[in-house]
Design a protein around this motif. Structure first.
Motif, PDB file in Angstrom:
ATOM      1  N   ALA A  38       0.835  -1.205   0.000  1.00  0.00           N
ATOM      2  CA  ALA A  38       0.000   0.000   0.000  1.00  0.00           C
ATOM      3  C   ALA A  38       0.869   1.255   0.000  1.00  0.00           C
ATOM      4  N   GLU A  39       1.962   1.243   0.776  1.00  0.00           N
ATOM      5  CA  GLU A  39       2.901   2.369   0.789  1.00  0.00           C
ATOM      6  C   GLU A  39       3.475   2.608  -0.600  1.00  0.00           C
ATOM      7  N   SER A  68       2.336   1.706  -3.507  1.00  0.00           N
ATOM      8  CA  SER A  68       1.290   2.166  -4.417  1.00  0.00           C
ATOM      9  C   SER A  68       1.024   3.653  -4.214  1.00  0.00           C
ATOM     10  N   SER A  69       0.965   4.075  -2.974  1.00  0.00           N
ATOM     11  CA  SER A  69       0.757   5.490  -2.664  1.00  0.00           C
ATOM     12  C   SER A  69       1.953   6.329  -3.120  1.00  0.00           C
ATOM     13  N   ASN A  70       3.160   5.833  -2.886  1.00  0.00           N
ATOM     14  CA  ASN A  70       4.371   6.575  -3.242  1.00  0.00           C
ATOM     15  C   ASN A  70       4.506   6.770  -4.746  1.00  0.00           C
ATOM     16  N   ARG A 117       2.494   7.696  -6.847  1.00  0.00           N
ATOM     17  CA  ARG A 117       1.808   8.909  -7.310  1.00  0.00           C
ATOM     18  C   ARG A 117       2.671  10.163  -7.195  1.00  0.00           C
ATOM     19  N   HIS A 118       3.791  10.078  -6.473  1.00  0.00           N
ATOM     20  CA  HIS A 118       4.673  11.230  -6.292  1.00  0.00           C
ATOM     21  C   HIS A 118       5.794  11.286  -7.328  1.00  0.00           C
ATOM     22  N   VAL A 155       7.906  11.139   2.578  1.00  0.00           N
ATOM     23  CA  VAL A 155       6.647  10.496   2.884  1.00  0.00           C
ATOM     24  C   VAL A 155       6.863   9.717   4.169  1.00  0.00           C
ATOM     25  N   SER A 159       6.647   6.167   6.458  1.00  0.00           N
ATOM     26  CA  SER A 159       6.773   4.734   6.221  1.00  0.00           C
ATOM     27  C   SER A 159       6.882   4.006   7.541  1.00  0.00           C
TER      28      SER A 159
END
Length: 186
Positions: A12-13, A15-17, A19-20, A142, A144
């Motif tokens: 999940a981390e 996947s979120s990262n 986007r940056h 971010v 973690s």
């Protein structure tokens, strides 16, 4: 918490990262790879492990590649590319390497967490990947649950594989055309 729950959190981390990450920066690095006469790759620690995997896939694509420090690595020339993986962008040995490459008119590509780092200032193409590290001073970070630079190292490996997929399209390569370049003396 279980190991599989930890895995779900890590995925999940990542996947979120994702986007940056700036596509234009990745494409600029891909352009440099396509143009390069020879590609040198370097990294230290776990970032270096990810870079080694990238070198392997670039070789499978038919690119002329070397890992810096390998005894069979050739002399550099203008038109060559040095790709460095460094989360902090401040690893002293890699900074010295980049300065020498710059003096030799070698193009420098960097995968890092900090575009404003020393290596970021020396590089011609910079890809900033999100991550967390106690080495970072003021770079956008971010969060973690993972220790030290793990999130950066993981997203690096995945970005290298994503770059390979882009290069496969540009170079009209497939798994079938790449496989004959796979090592057979293992």
């Amino acid at each position: 918490m279980s190991v599989t729950e930890n895995l779900a959190i890590i995925l999940a981390e990542l996947s979120s990262n994702q986007r940056h990450i700036e596509e234009d920066d990745l494409q600029a690095l891909v352009d440099e790879i396509v143009r390069a006469r020879h590609i040198f790759l370097a990294g230290a620690g776990r970032s270096g492990v990810a870079v080694r995997g990238f070198a392997n896939r670039l070789m499978h694509l038919g690119k002329s590649v070397s890992l810096v420090g390998d005894i069979a690595s050739p002399h550099s020339h203008p038109g060559d590319l040095l790709i460095i993986g460094s989360g902090s962008g401040e690893t002293e040995s890699l900074v010295a390497l980049a300065r020498k490459a710059q003096r030799n008119s070698v193009t420098i590509g960097l995968i890092t967490m900090d575009a404003n780092s020393t290596l970021g200032q020396l590089a011609d193409a910079v890809v900033v990947l999100p991550g967390v590290s106690p080495k970072l001073q003021g770079a956008a970070q971010v969060t973690s649950v993972q220790p030290m630079g793990s999130a950066f190292e993981q997203i690096s490996f995945l970005c290298y594989d994503a770059i390979i997929l882009e290069l496969m399209q540009r170079l009209a390569e497939t798994t079938d055309t790449m496989f004959p370049r796979h090592a057979d003396l293992e």
